[in-house]
Design a protein around this motif. Structure first.
Motif, PDB file in Angstrom:
ATOM      1  N   ILE A 184       0.862  -1.097  -0.148  1.00 37.91           N
ATOM      2  CA  ILE A 184      -0.014   0.195  -0.047  1.00 37.91           C
ATOM      3  C   ILE A 184       1.075   1.230   0.122  1.00 37.91           C
ATOM      4  O   ILE A 184       1.447   1.685   0.731  1.00 37.91           O
ATOM      5  N   GLU A 185       1.023   1.980  -1.234  1.00 37.31           N
ATOM      6  CA  GLU A 185       1.979   2.814  -1.209  1.00 37.31           C
ATOM      7  C   GLU A 185       1.608   3.936  -2.527  1.00 37.31           C
ATOM      8  O   GLU A 185       0.664   3.330  -3.396  1.00 37.31           O
ATOM      9  N   PRO A 186       1.835   5.320  -2.435  1.00 38.41           N
ATOM     10  CA  PRO A 186       1.418   6.023  -3.316  1.00 38.41           C
ATOM     11  C   PRO A 186       1.808   5.477  -4.719  1.00 38.41           C
ATOM     12  O   PRO A 186       3.080   5.004  -5.073  1.00 38.41           O
ATOM     13  N   GLY A 187       1.012   5.585  -6.076  1.00 40.84           N
ATOM     14  CA  GLY A 187       0.948   5.305  -7.071  1.00 40.84           C
ATOM     15  C   GLY A 187       0.519   3.721  -7.750  1.00 40.84           C
ATOM     16  O   GLY A 187       0.763   3.417  -8.751  1.00 40.84           O
ATOM     17  N   ARG A 188       0.569   3.013  -6.403  1.00 43.60           N
ATOM     18  CA  ARG A 188      -0.058   1.499  -6.698  1.00 43.60           C
ATOM     19  C   ARG A 188      -1.481   1.480  -7.005  1.00 43.60           C
ATOM     20  O   ARG A 188      -2.410   2.176  -6.485  1.00 43.60           O
ATOM     21  N   ARG A 189      -1.791   0.442  -7.712  1.00 45.68           N
ATOM     22  CA  ARG A 189      -3.257   0.147  -8.361  1.00 45.68           C
ATOM     23  C   ARG A 189      -3.745  -0.856  -7.496  1.00 45.68           C
ATOM     24  O   ARG A 189      -3.042  -1.679  -7.248  1.00 45.68           O
ATOM     25  N   LEU A 190      -5.014  -0.801  -7.246  1.00 46.76           N
ATOM     26  CA  LEU A 190      -5.811  -1.683  -6.199  1.00 46.76           C
ATOM     27  C   LEU A 190      -7.094  -1.808  -6.583  1.00 46.76           C
ATOM     28  O   LEU A 190      -7.626  -0.869  -7.186  1.00 46.76           O
ATOM     29  N   ARG A 191      -7.767  -2.794  -6.120  1.00 46.21           N
ATOM     30  CA  ARG A 191      -9.199  -3.056  -6.052  1.00 46.21           C
ATOM     31  C   ARG A 191      -9.346  -3.249  -4.568  1.00 46.21           C
ATOM     32  O   ARG A 191      -8.977  -3.976  -3.896  1.00 46.21           O
ATOM     33  N   ALA A 192     -10.812  -2.187  -4.095  1.00 49.04           N
ATOM     34  CA  ALA A 192     -11.198  -2.349  -2.831  1.00 49.04           C
ATOM     35  C   ALA A 192     -12.318  -2.645  -2.696  1.00 49.04           C
ATOM     36  O   ALA A 192     -13.312  -2.278  -3.483  1.00 49.04           O
ATOM     37  N   ASP A 193     -12.907  -3.691  -1.710  1.00 48.43           N
ATOM     38  CA  ASP A 193     -14.464  -3.922  -1.444  1.00 48.43           C
ATOM     39  C   ASP A 193     -14.603  -3.579   0.065  1.00 48.43           C
ATOM     40  O   ASP A 193     -14.058  -4.104   0.907  1.00 48.43           O
ATOM     41  N   GLY A 194     -15.804  -3.129   0.034  1.00 52.59           N
ATOM     42  CA  GLY A 194     -16.295  -2.647   1.384  1.00 52.59           C
ATOM     43  C   GLY A 194     -17.706  -2.028   1.575  1.00 52.59           C
ATOM     44  O   GLY A 194     -18.170  -1.681   0.494  1.00 52.59           O
ATOM     45  N   LEU A 195     -17.967  -1.361   2.756  1.00 56.98           N
ATOM     46  CA  LEU A 195     -19.273  -0.591   2.928  1.00 56.98           C
ATOM     47  C   LEU A 195     -18.921   0.689   2.842  1.00 56.98           C
ATOM     48  O   LEU A 195     -17.851   1.296   3.600  1.00 56.98           O
TER      49      LEU A 195
END
Length: 127
Positions: free
Chosen positions: A93-104
């Motif tokens: 988890i760092e600036p510039g990183r791509r990710l997918r997140a799931d939550g409320l």
């Protein structure tokens, strides 16, 4: 102005589009390709959602004495805050990183926020 109208306007004037507008369009296009993901601009309060994008910033910010990692995820349509309580850092988890997140989704102080979201790191462009 709708997202499609904005995209068509950019198509007609590619020379006049700023670097930021171009990057936003690329993020929106990438987010659309991820099945099941909702554009940040369309997130509804108190609903489960999946989002994808690039992390703009990551900070360690204690909340009431509890260490907290906070990240701002940008998908070209807007930003959503990702907050992991009880963490000092999270590998990847760092600036510039791509990710997918799931939550409320929660509205906190006028900002869309996902607390302790499940996440999946995504490959960086060119990887």
């Amino acid at each position: 102005m709708s997202e499609r109208t904005a995209d068509r306007a950019l198509d007609r004037l590619p020379v006049l589009a700023s670097q930021e507008e171009f990057a936003a369009r690329e993020e929106r296009d990438d987010a659309r390709k991820q099945h099941g993901c909702t554009p940040v601009a369309d997130l509804a309060d108190r609903r489960r959602a999946s989002v994808t994008g690039v992390l703009r910033s990551v900070v360690l910010r204690p909340r009431e004495g509890v260490p907290t990692v906070e990240a701002e995820l940008y998908d070209g349509s807007g930003v959503v805050d990702l907050v992991w309580l009880g963490r000092r850092q999270i590998a990847g988890i760092e600036p510039g990183r791509r990710l997918r997140a799931d939550g409320l989704v929660c509205e906190m102080k006028g900002r869309r926020t996902l607390y302790n979201p499940r996440y999946e790191l995504r490959a960086r462009p060119g990887d």
